[in-house]
Design a protein around this motif. Structure first.
Motif, PDB file in Angstrom:
ATOM      1  N   GLN A  92     -29.355 -37.096  -4.852  1.00 24.34           N
ATOM      2  CA  GLN A  92     -28.175 -37.191  -5.706  1.00 24.34           C
ATOM      3  C   GLN A  92     -28.577 -36.842  -7.133  1.00 24.34           C
ATOM      4  N   ILE A  93     -27.716 -36.133  -7.839  1.00 19.46           N
ATOM      5  CA  ILE A  93     -27.950 -35.816  -9.240  1.00 19.46           C
ATOM      6  C   ILE A  93     -26.667 -36.084 -10.015  1.00 19.46           C
ATOM      7  N   THR A  94     -26.784 -36.077 -11.331  1.00 15.05           N
ATOM      8  CA  THR A  94     -25.622 -36.243 -12.195  1.00 15.05           C
ATOM      9  C   THR A  94     -25.282 -34.909 -12.836  1.00 15.05           C
ATOM     10  N   VAL A  95     -24.041 -34.500 -12.720  1.00 12.70           N
ATOM     11  CA  VAL A  95     -23.571 -33.274 -13.370  1.00 12.70           C
ATOM     12  C   VAL A  95     -22.408 -33.633 -14.281  1.00 12.70           C
ATOM     13  N   SER A 108     -21.673 -38.417 -10.354  1.00 11.92           N
ATOM     14  CA  SER A 108     -22.818 -38.544  -9.461  1.00 11.92           C
ATOM     15  C   SER A 108     -22.461 -37.833  -8.164  1.00 11.92           C
ATOM     16  N   VAL A 109     -23.269 -36.843  -7.792  1.00 17.01           N
ATOM     17  CA  VAL A 109     -22.922 -36.004  -6.645  1.00 17.01           C
ATOM     18  C   VAL A 109     -24.097 -35.928  -5.663  1.00 17.01           C
ATOM     19  N   GLY A 110     -23.766 -35.816  -4.393  1.00 16.28           N
ATOM     20  CA  GLY A 110     -24.774 -35.568  -3.383  1.00 16.28           C
ATOM     21  C   GLY A 110     -25.175 -34.097  -3.402  1.00 16.28           C
ATOM     22  N   VAL A 111     -26.398 -33.821  -2.923  1.00 18.19           N
ATOM     23  CA  VAL A 111     -26.947 -32.465  -3.022  1.00 18.19           C
ATOM     24  C   VAL A 111     -27.342 -31.938  -1.646  1.00 18.19           C
ATOM     25  N   THR A 112     -26.957 -30.703  -1.353  1.00 15.76           N
ATOM     26  CA  THR A 112     -27.444 -29.981  -0.178  1.00 15.76           C
ATOM     27  C   THR A 112     -28.038 -28.662  -0.668  1.00 15.76           C
ATOM     28  N   PRO A 113     -29.358 -28.470  -0.521  1.00 16.03           N
ATOM     29  CA  PRO A 113     -29.982 -27.258  -1.067  1.00 16.03           C
ATOM     30  C   PRO A 113     -29.737 -26.031  -0.211  1.00 16.03           C
ATOM     31  N   LEU A 151     -27.322 -25.015  -5.016  1.00 12.93           N
ATOM     32  CA  LEU A 151     -27.139 -26.389  -4.566  1.00 12.93           C
ATOM     33  C   LEU A 151     -25.647 -26.613  -4.315  1.00 12.93           C
ATOM     34  N   THR A 152     -25.316 -27.112  -3.144  1.00  9.40           N
ATOM     35  CA  THR A 152     -23.944 -27.538  -2.889  1.00  9.40           C
ATOM     36  C   THR A 152     -23.856 -29.006  -3.280  1.00  9.40           C
ATOM     37  N   VAL A 153     -23.003 -29.303  -4.242  1.00  8.31           N
ATOM     38  CA  VAL A 153     -22.879 -30.669  -4.757  1.00  8.31           C
ATOM     39  C   VAL A 153     -21.485 -31.186  -4.447  1.00  8.31           C
TER      40      VAL A 153
END
Length: 284
Positions: A213-216, A224-229, A256-258
């Motif tokens: 998870q990262i913050t955008v 706060s979003v989940g990440v799929t590379p 990255l799909t967020v």
């Protein structure tokens, strides 16, 4: 911020990371007299991978480096964002064994402080051990102060410009997922035992230590979003001299799909690059 060793510096584990370079013996072994073309040609045909990539250290030798790393995100409707970290490292050789050298290292991250550690390096740069605790770990950083067979493979025999070999990155590492890399010899300096190599590869999946998870930011608001590379691509040039890193650069890009309930779903672009250069140890 994570540190797997001093010699092999890990930078952001908040979001980034990066390592170091060398000087010392490699500097004193440089030829200062003019060398004829015939001598260079003869040396070139005789020089091997061991001449360029094998360590030739001396006890008490010091070498230093400065390093920098940047990561940025843009596209997909988000507010563009970037982070940066940099610093320096100084090493002193305690044990000059080429198979398991020991270094006393001190490092400084600008604005973040520093520390010192004594480390033993094994398995052609692939394993780092704390001399104090005896604990050993696999070295998975994207760069380092000495030649690392995990990142570069184990070439043998003569080396010449245009040669290539494949390296299987079997596990996730700092700046990439498992994948396949091609190493190409760009140029050689057989008199000074210096070689420039290019590495380029790609792979699928998460990096070592990747945040799930990262913050955008979008329109100034944080999510706060989940990440799929997506597919990762990396490329860079590195110069080694008798097993020590003279300079290193590596650029990584991926999508990255967020997604999150509040943010929705979007595809953004990530770019990271690592830079490392030798510097005279008396400056550190």
């Amino acid at each position: 911020m994570k540190r797997t060793s001093l010699l092999h510096l890990s930078l952001f584990s908040l979001a980034m990371t990066y390592p170091a370079m060398a000087l010392g013996h490699s500097q004193s072994s440089a030829s200062t007299a003019p060398v004829s073309a015939s001598t260079q040609a003869s040396a070139s045909t005789e020089s091997t991978a061991e001449d360029y990539l094998g360590l030739k250290l001396s006890v008490g030798q010091k070498f230093g480096n400065i390093f920098s790393k940047t990561v940025s995100y843009q596209g997909g409707g988000i507010d563009e964002d970037a982070g940066h970290v940099g610093g320096s490292e100084l090493y002193q050789v305690v044990d000059a064994s080429p198979e398991h050298p020991i270094f006393l290292g001190s490092y400084r991250y600008d604005g973040r402080g520093g520390n010192s550690v004594k480390s033993e390096i094994r398995n052609t740069g692939q394993t780092v051990c704390s001399v104090k605790s005896g604990k050993c770990t696999q070295y998975l950083d994207d760069s380092g102060s000495i030649f690392d067979a995990f990142l570069w493979g184990k070439p043998t025999g003569k080396i010449a410009p245009g040669m290539t070999w494949k390296v299987e990155m079997a596990v996730p590492w700092e700046l990439g997922p498992p994948g396949i890399e091609t190493v190409t010899v760009i140029r050689v300096d057989p008199i000074n035992h210096e070689v420039m190599l290019k590495r380029e590869g790609s792979g699928e999946g998460f990096f070592a230590g990747d945040n799930k998870q990262i913050t955008v930011k979008k329109g100034g608001k944080e999510y706060s979003v989940g990440v799929t590379p997506g597919t990762t691509h990396w490329v860079g040039y590195t110069v080694f001299r008798e097993g020590l890193t003279v300079s290193d650069e590596l650029l990584e890009t991926r999508t990255l799909t967020v997604s999150s309930k509040d943010f929705g779903t979007s595809t953004i672009n990530e770019r990271q690059f690592t830079l490392l250069n030798q510097t005279p140890p008396d400056l550190l």
